[in-house]
Design a protein around this motif. Sequence first.
Motif, short mmCIF file in Angstrom:
data_model
loop_
_atom_site.label_atom_id
_atom_site.label_comp_id
_atom_site.label_asym_id
_atom_site.label_seq_id
_atom_site.Cartn_x
_atom_site.Cartn_y
_atom_site.Cartn_z
N SER A 10 31.91 -61.68 4.69
CA SER A 10 32.64 -62.80 4.07
C SER A 10 33.91 -63.16 4.83
O SER A 10 34.41 -64.27 4.68
N GLN A 41 28.82 -64.34 -6.08
CA GLN A 41 27.73 -63.74 -5.33
C GLN A 41 27.46 -62.38 -5.96
O GLN A 41 28.30 -61.84 -6.68
N LYS A 93 28.52 -57.40 2.43
CA LYS A 93 28.89 -58.76 2.05
C LYS A 93 30.40 -58.99 2.18
O LYS A 93 30.83 -60.06 2.59
#
Length: 126
Positions: free
Chosen positions: A44, A29, A40
């Motif tokens: 995650s 990513q 993120k």
Amino acid sequence: MKHILVVDDAATVRLYHRGILEGAGFTVQEAANGAEALEKAIASVALRPFDLYVVDVNMPVMDGYAFLQALRGADVPQAPALMASTEAEDGDRARAFAAGANAYAVKPLRPEQLIREARLLMGVAA
């Protein structure tokens, strides 16, 4: 399959690193700065935590040093970080390690160098 977040403000660098790492069998990513990367990383945790961060130093909004410091203080599974920068002075390397980097490489990274560092940091056999 190991999961990597590539953090760099330059889209061409993200694309370059992504292509190399995906070609080596990893999922990747991207984030364009440290703030986006931190979001993120936190998100995650509920989905699939990252196994490695490949982080640029100089980025707008939140640079690589600030990102790593915030990441290391966050309540998220900790993963190794490879800081990749055009900065090649000894002080840059020391500052990266002090911020939480596990390895430091000067860009541009050769494909075999990036794959070797990623595998080493994640404990993946070649």
